[in-house]
Motif scaffolding. Structure first.
Motif, short mmCIF file in Angstrom:
data_model
loop_
_atom_site.label_atom_id
_atom_site.label_comp_id
_atom_site.label_asym_id
_atom_site.label_seq_id
_atom_site.Cartn_x
_atom_site.Cartn_y
_atom_site.Cartn_z
N ALA A 99 19.67 23.98 17.56
CA ALA A 99 19.77 23.87 19.01
C ALA A 99 20.48 22.61 19.47
CB ALA A 99 18.37 23.91 19.62
N GLY A 100 20.84 21.71 18.55
CA GLY A 100 21.50 20.47 18.94
C GLY A 100 20.56 19.41 19.46
N LEU A 101 19.25 19.60 19.24
CA LEU A 101 18.25 18.69 19.77
C LEU A 101 17.73 17.69 18.74
CD1 LEU A 101 16.28 21.37 21.82
CD2 LEU A 101 17.59 19.46 22.80
N GLY A 102 18.14 17.85 17.49
CA GLY A 102 17.70 16.92 16.45
C GLY A 102 16.25 17.06 16.07
N GLY A 103 15.66 18.23 16.26
CA GLY A 103 14.24 18.40 16.00
C GLY A 103 13.86 18.13 14.56
N GLY A 104 14.62 18.67 13.60
CA GLY A 104 14.32 18.43 12.19
C GLY A 104 14.49 16.97 11.82
N SER A 105 15.51 16.33 12.38
CA SER A 105 15.73 14.91 12.12
C SER A 105 14.58 14.06 12.64
CB SER A 105 17.04 14.46 12.78
OG SER A 105 18.15 15.14 12.22
N ALA A 106 14.07 14.43 13.81
CA ALA A 106 12.93 13.71 14.36
C ALA A 106 11.70 13.89 13.49
CB ALA A 106 12.65 14.20 15.78
N ASP A 107 11.48 15.11 12.99
CA ASP A 107 10.34 15.34 12.10
C ASP A 107 10.41 14.42 10.89
OD1 ASP A 107 9.54 17.38 13.83
OD2 ASP A 107 10.51 18.96 12.64
N ALA A 108 11.60 14.28 10.31
CA ALA A 108 11.77 13.43 9.13
C ALA A 108 11.50 11.97 9.47
CB ALA A 108 13.18 13.59 8.58
N ALA A 109 12.07 11.49 10.57
CA ALA A 109 11.90 10.08 10.95
C ALA A 109 10.44 9.77 11.27
CB ALA A 109 12.79 9.76 12.15
N PHE A 110 9.78 10.67 11.97
CA PHE A 110 8.37 10.44 12.31
C PHE A 110 7.50 10.50 11.06
CE2 PHE A 110 9.82 10.57 16.53
CZ PHE A 110 8.80 10.17 17.39
N THR A 111 7.90 11.30 10.06
CA THR A 111 7.18 11.29 8.79
C THR A 111 7.27 9.91 8.15
OG1 THR A 111 7.61 13.64 8.41
CG2 THR A 111 7.07 12.31 6.49
N LEU A 112 8.47 9.35 8.11
CA LEU A 112 8.64 8.01 7.55
C LEU A 112 7.77 6.98 8.28
CD1 LEU A 112 12.54 7.88 7.12
CD2 LEU A 112 10.84 8.20 5.30
N LYS A 113 7.79 7.04 9.60
CA LYS A 113 7.03 6.06 10.38
C LYS A 113 5.53 6.23 10.18
CE LYS A 113 9.12 6.88 14.40
NZ LYS A 113 9.49 6.68 15.83
N LEU A 114 5.09 7.48 10.12
CA LEU A 114 3.66 7.72 9.96
C LEU A 114 3.18 7.29 8.58
CD1 LEU A 114 1.04 8.79 11.09
CD2 LEU A 114 1.76 11.12 10.55
N LEU A 115 3.94 7.58 7.55
CA LEU A 115 3.57 7.14 6.20
C LEU A 115 3.58 5.63 6.10
CD1 LEU A 115 5.60 9.76 4.12
CD2 LEU A 115 3.11 9.67 4.36
N ASN A 116 4.55 4.99 6.75
CA ASN A 116 4.62 3.53 6.74
C ASN A 116 3.38 2.92 7.36
OD1 ASN A 116 6.02 0.94 6.45
ND2 ASN A 116 6.26 1.02 8.68
N GLU A 117 2.93 3.52 8.46
CA GLU A 117 1.74 3.00 9.13
C GLU A 117 0.47 3.34 8.37
OE1 GLU A 117 -0.66 3.56 13.40
OE2 GLU A 117 1.32 4.47 13.11
N ARG A 118 0.37 4.59 7.92
CA ARG A 118 -0.88 5.05 7.29
C ARG A 118 -1.17 4.30 6.00
NH1 ARG A 118 -4.78 5.71 5.22
NH2 ARG A 118 -6.21 7.49 5.04
N PHE A 119 -0.11 4.00 5.24
CA PHE A 119 -0.32 3.37 3.94
C PHE A 119 0.14 1.91 3.89
CE2 PHE A 119 0.07 7.97 3.02
CZ PHE A 119 -1.24 8.17 2.57
N SER A 120 0.32 1.31 5.08
CA SER A 120 0.61 -0.12 5.20
C SER A 120 1.75 -0.56 4.28
CB SER A 120 -0.65 -0.95 4.90
OG SER A 120 -1.71 -0.60 5.77
N LEU A 121 2.86 0.18 4.36
CA LEU A 121 4.02 -0.14 3.53
C LEU A 121 4.77 -1.36 4.04
CD1 LEU A 121 5.41 3.46 2.86
CD2 LEU A 121 3.66 2.17 1.60
N ARG A 122 4.56 -1.71 5.31
CA ARG A 122 5.15 -2.90 5.93
C ARG A 122 6.68 -2.87 5.96
NH1 ARG A 122 1.13 -7.70 3.61
NH2 ARG A 122 -0.81 -6.76 4.41
#
Length: 268
Positions: free
Chosen positions: A93-116
């Protein structure tokens, strides 16, 4: 933990050059919008991924959320997790939905497991996953160049405007969209044109993909005309996909002809 990956629109999109690596250089302002998915990640005894909502094509193992987990696991001792993605943003759709899912996965894992990991470090991991992914790490208006993953600051602020997004149930692949573009260097900087009033953008701000996709899919040009007919001060296709958006001064009334499509509206 649950997060809500958003999507984005492109305020202008110019394809300026085909690169030796097969990608294209572009100029665009990426602007986040609230149409989003739902992503939950919790610790588990073994890794598992599931999804609901819109069907996601392809092998489940190729999902960008899984790839995001794996690029971090290659460098960190991540424990197994259970991931569930409820897909709402249309695909192709040109909205970047899959890209956002990937980026938010990175951010959530970084926060959840204190990767800093810093913002810059998260962006580097995101660039491994796709050209649009890095934008969603900061998830704020940015002027994007190169492959769309190099960022410049912008003062563009559409606060107070309203947006109507219309997805005509037509998925357009990135490969199909790029097959029809003719890269060219613009005479006038898009960045400078975006500094003018939104009311003037109709005559100056353009998405290059419209040139080849509108003749191929006349419904796209029709929706753009209907958005202006509904009172939009500016309307455009977003990204390389098939979603059209209109920017309005007041909450728009959705035209009846859009009721058979996927529609989202909100305040910018």
């Amino acid at each position: 933990m649950i997060v809500f990956p958003t999507s984005k629109i492109n305020l202008g999109l110019r394809i300026t050059k085909k690169r030796p690596d097969g990608f294209h250089n572009l100029q665009s302002c990426f602007y986040p919008v609230g149409w989003g998915d739902v992503l939950e990640i919790i610790p588990a005894d073994e890794f598992a991924f599931s999804s609901s909502g819109l069907a996601i094509p392809g092998d489940a193992g190729s999902n960008l959320c899984i790839k995001a987990y794996n690029v971090l696991k290659a460098d960190f001792d991540l424990p197994p997790v259970k991931m569930h993605l409820h897909k709402i943003v249309p695909i192709g759709a040109g909205l970047g939905g899959g890209s956002a899912d990937a980026a938010f996965t990175l951010k959530l894992l970084n926060e959840r497991f204190s990767l800093r990991l810093t913002v810059s470090e998260l962006e580097e991991y995101a660039r491994l996953l796709g050209s649009d992914c890095a934008f969603f790490i900061q998830n704020r208006p940015l002027y994007c160049i190169e492959k769309g993953d190099t960022f410049l600051e912008t003062e563009i602020d559409l606060s107070g405007y309203y947006i109507l997004l219309v997805y005509p149930n037509l998925a357009i692949s990135t490969a199909e969209a790029y097959a029809g573009v003719r890269p060219r260097q613009p005479e006038i900087s898009l960045e400078g044109q975006l500094q003018t009033s939104v009311d003037t953008w109709r005559d100056t701000i353009h998405n290059d993909f419209e040139d080849s996709l509108f003749p191929k899919y006349p419904i796209l040009a029709q929706i753009k005309r209907e958005l202006y007919g509904a009172g939009a001060v500016y309307a455009s296709m977003t990204g390389s996909g098939s979603t059209l958006y209109g920017i309005f001064n007041a909450p728009p009334i959705v035209p009846n002809q859009f009721l058979d499509y996927s529609v989202w509206q909100g305040k910018l």
